[in-house]
Enzyme design. Structure first.
Site, PDB file in Angstrom:
ATOM      1  CB  SER A 124      -0.870   0.002   1.264  1.00 19.76           C
ATOM      2  OG  SER A 124      -1.420   1.278   1.485  1.00 19.76           O
ATOM      3  CE1 TYR A 148      -3.144  -0.036   5.230  1.00 21.79           C
ATOM      4  CE2 TYR A 148      -3.614  -2.356   5.622  1.00 21.79           C
ATOM      5  CZ  TYR A 148      -3.402  -1.300   4.744  1.00 21.79           C
ATOM      6  OH  TYR A 148      -3.445  -1.526   3.396  1.00 21.79           O
ATOM      7  CE  LYS A 152      -1.445  -4.230   3.280  1.00 20.56           C
ATOM      8  NZ  LYS A 152      -1.777  -5.508   2.633  1.00 20.56           N
TER       9      LYS A 152
HETATM   10  C1  WQD Z   1      -9.273   9.982   0.782  1.00 25.03           C
HETATM   11  C2  WQD Z   1      -9.538  11.482   0.985  1.00 25.03           C
HETATM   12  C3  WQD Z   1      -9.773  12.085   3.290  1.00 25.03           C
HETATM   13  C4  WQD Z   1     -13.514   9.832   3.896  1.00 25.03           C
HETATM   14  C5  WQD Z   1      -6.610   5.097   2.838  1.00 25.03           C
HETATM   15  C6  WQD Z   1      -5.615   4.303   3.613  1.00 25.03           C
HETATM   16  C7  WQD Z   1      -4.616   3.666   2.700  1.00 25.03           C
HETATM   17  C8  WQD Z   1      -5.313   2.932   1.591  1.00 25.03           C
HETATM   18  C9  WQD Z   1      -6.341   3.800   0.879  1.00 25.03           C
HETATM   19  C10 WQD Z   1      -5.290   0.590   2.093  1.00 25.03           C
HETATM   20  C11 WQD Z   1      -8.754  12.051   2.152  1.00 25.03           C
HETATM   21  C12 WQD Z   1     -11.076  12.318   2.531  1.00 25.03           C
HETATM   22  C13 WQD Z   1     -12.364  10.391   3.343  1.00 25.03           C
HETATM   23  C14 WQD Z   1     -14.572  10.688   4.291  1.00 25.03           C
HETATM   24  C15 WQD Z   1     -13.305  12.595   3.561  1.00 25.03           C
HETATM   25  N1  WQD Z   1      -5.927   1.775   2.093  1.00 25.03           N
HETATM   26  N2  WQD Z   1     -12.275  11.740   3.170  1.00 25.03           N
HETATM   27  N3  WQD Z   1     -14.430  12.041   4.105  1.00 25.03           N
HETATM   28  O1  WQD Z   1      -6.822   8.094   3.565  1.00 25.03           O
HETATM   29  O2  WQD Z   1      -5.994   8.425   1.184  1.00 25.03           O
HETATM   30  O3  WQD Z   1      -5.974   6.147   2.181  1.00 25.03           O
HETATM   31  O4  WQD Z   1      -7.231   4.287   1.878  1.00 25.03           O
HETATM   32  O5  WQD Z   1      -4.196   0.332   1.708  1.00 25.03           O
HETATM   33  O6  WQD Z   1      -3.888   2.765   3.490  1.00 25.03           O
HETATM   34  O7  WQD Z   1      -4.918   5.195   4.454  1.00 25.03           O
HETATM   35  O8  WQD Z   1      -8.133   7.220   1.566  1.00 25.03           O
HETATM   36  O9  WQD Z   1     -10.533   7.279   1.038  1.00 25.03           O
HETATM   37  O10 WQD Z   1      -9.829   7.328   3.483  1.00 25.03           O
HETATM   38  O11 WQD Z   1      -9.458   9.332   2.032  1.00 25.03           O
HETATM   39  O12 WQD Z   1     -13.192  13.824   3.399  1.00 25.03           O
HETATM   40  O13 WQD Z   1     -15.646  10.249   4.815  1.00 25.03           O
HETATM   41  O14 WQD Z   1     -10.906  11.657   1.288  1.00 25.03           O
HETATM   42  O15 WQD Z   1      -9.532  13.137   4.214  1.00 25.03           O
HETATM   43  O16 WQD Z   1      -8.399  13.397   1.816  1.00 25.03           O
HETATM   44  P1  WQD Z   1      -6.690   7.584   2.182  1.00 25.03           P
HETATM   45  P2  WQD Z   1      -9.563   7.729   2.076  1.00 25.03           P
END
Ligand code: WQD
Length: 338
Positions: A124, A148, A152
């Site tokens: 990841s 997590y 990885k």
């Molecule tokens: C994306 C953007 C949030 C939810 C995560 C894991 C990473 C990988 C992918 C496994 C950010 C914003 C999110 C919400 C929001 N997973 N957001 N409201 O954090 O980039 O990565 O998922 O491997 O390990 O860390 O993805 O989709 O959670 O967030 O505003 O309800 O959307 O702040 O900017 P992220 P995400």
């Protein structure tokens, strides 16, 4: 070839199984269904019209894994199985370390016993931590900010050490950015348990009326519109990346890491607006405070995968929104709607 896909009933695993079958491989799925559904295996079969061998099994149980390797002439393994919720990993670190690390160790020992030396590992972009400047290349410093992400990172290091002891081994470490979308049939897709951590499933559940409103975690970042910028990649592009990585392990004897991303950044607000435009569904939102651990911007430099795997993402944000919604509107409650 006969490919063992651990976690193959999950979101990325099920889409990868479809791509493997399309390329003529036989697929064996080992999955304990702790974060996936048996129905996704049936759906893979009905979409592909191919029989899938499925074992409901916990990878930490060495005997169960040994039985699978005794029953099948496995040529290679794609290893998805593992817990993957960042927030949960902070609350239950020991559960994450025990499950993710032990299952991998059992798998590697069994592979070695059966002289199976090709492995594609589901890593990841979270291993890049918060300090790397986008676009992020594979040589960027590695630093995980949560248990997590550390599992990885540790597994990548374990696999590098292990592969050094086996000259004929070949390991591809695939670092995903932000997987979204679904197979065009809408019959398989992302089905998080409980409240979605990730943005796209939250958007689609609001659009489906399952959630009231989207909270956007901060709009005061140093980005185009103040909201977080990420590298969203269509899960079918990701699936093809795994097939290409598998091919790569056939002709190489190295342990190497590859970014699977588009190389393009999209902000939260841009994704919401694209989703509304593509689907005609409104997504009401409110701006709330930043989520701890979030970075402003994170997107890939995907050059290495393009050059060494002959792979690059082809689907754009419009297709990602369209396919995510196509799955969710057909399954408002996920697989439970079936
Ligand atoms: C994306 C953007 C949030 C939810 C995560 C894991 C990473 C990988 C992918 C496994 C950010 C914003 C999110 C919400 C929001 N997973 N957001 N409201 O954090 O980039 O990565 O998922 O491997 O390990 O860390 O993805 O989709 O959670 O967030 O505003 O309800 O959307 O702040 O900017 P992220 P995400």
């Amino acid at each position: 070839m006969e490919i063992l896909v651990t976690g193959g009933a999950g979101y990325i695993g099920s889409h990868t199984c479809l791509e493997l079958i399309a390329q003529g491989h036989q697929v064996i799925i080992a999955d304990n269904l702790s974060n996936s559904h048996r129905l996704s295996v049936e759906r893979i079969q009905s979409i592909s019209q191919k029989e899938i061998v499925f074992y409901e099994v916990n990878l930490c149980y060495e005997k169960a894994i040994e039985d699978i390797f005794q029953a099948h002439a496995i040529d290679a393994v794609i290893h998805f199985a593992g817990f993957k919720a960042v927030g949960e990993s902070v609350e239950k670190p020991l559960m994450y370390y025990q499950n993710n690390l032990e299952s991998t160790l059992v798998l590697c020992k069994t592979m070695e016993r059966h002289k199976v030396h090709r492995l594609v590992f589901s890593s990841s972009a979270t291993v890049y931590g918060m300090n790397s400047k986008s676009p992020i290349a594979e040589h960027a410093s590695l630093y995980a900010t949560n248990p997590y992400g550390r599992t990885k990172l540790f597994i990548e290091k374990i696999l590098r050490d292990w592969s050094k002891t086996i000259p004929e081994s070949s390991v591809a470490l695939l670092r995903y950015f932000n997987p979204v979308g679904a197979h065009s049939s809408g019959l398989i897709g992302e089905d998080p348990q409980g409240i979605p951590n990730n943005l796209m499933p939250y958007i689609t559940q609001v659009a489906a009326g399952r959630r009231e409103i989207l909270s956007i975690f901060g709009n005061d970042y140093d980005t185009i519109d103040g909201t977080g910028v990420r590298d969203y990649i269509h899960v079918m592009d990701l699936a093809l990346g795994h097939v290409k990585a598998l091919e790569y392990t056939l002709n190489s004897k190295v342990c190497d890491a590859f970014n699977l991303g588009t190389g393009k950044g999209t902000s939260v607000l841009e994704l919401v607006k694209a989703f509304e435009l593509v689907t005609g569904q409104k997504v009401p939102y409110q701006i709330s405070k930043r989520r701890s651990g979030d970075v402003a911007t994170c997107f890939a430099n995907p050059t290495k995968a393009k050059n060494k795997l002959s792979w690059e993402a082809t689907r754009d944000v419009v297709q990602m929104c369209r396919d995510s919604w196509n799955w969710q509107r057909k399954h408002p409650m996920g697989y439970l709607s079936s």
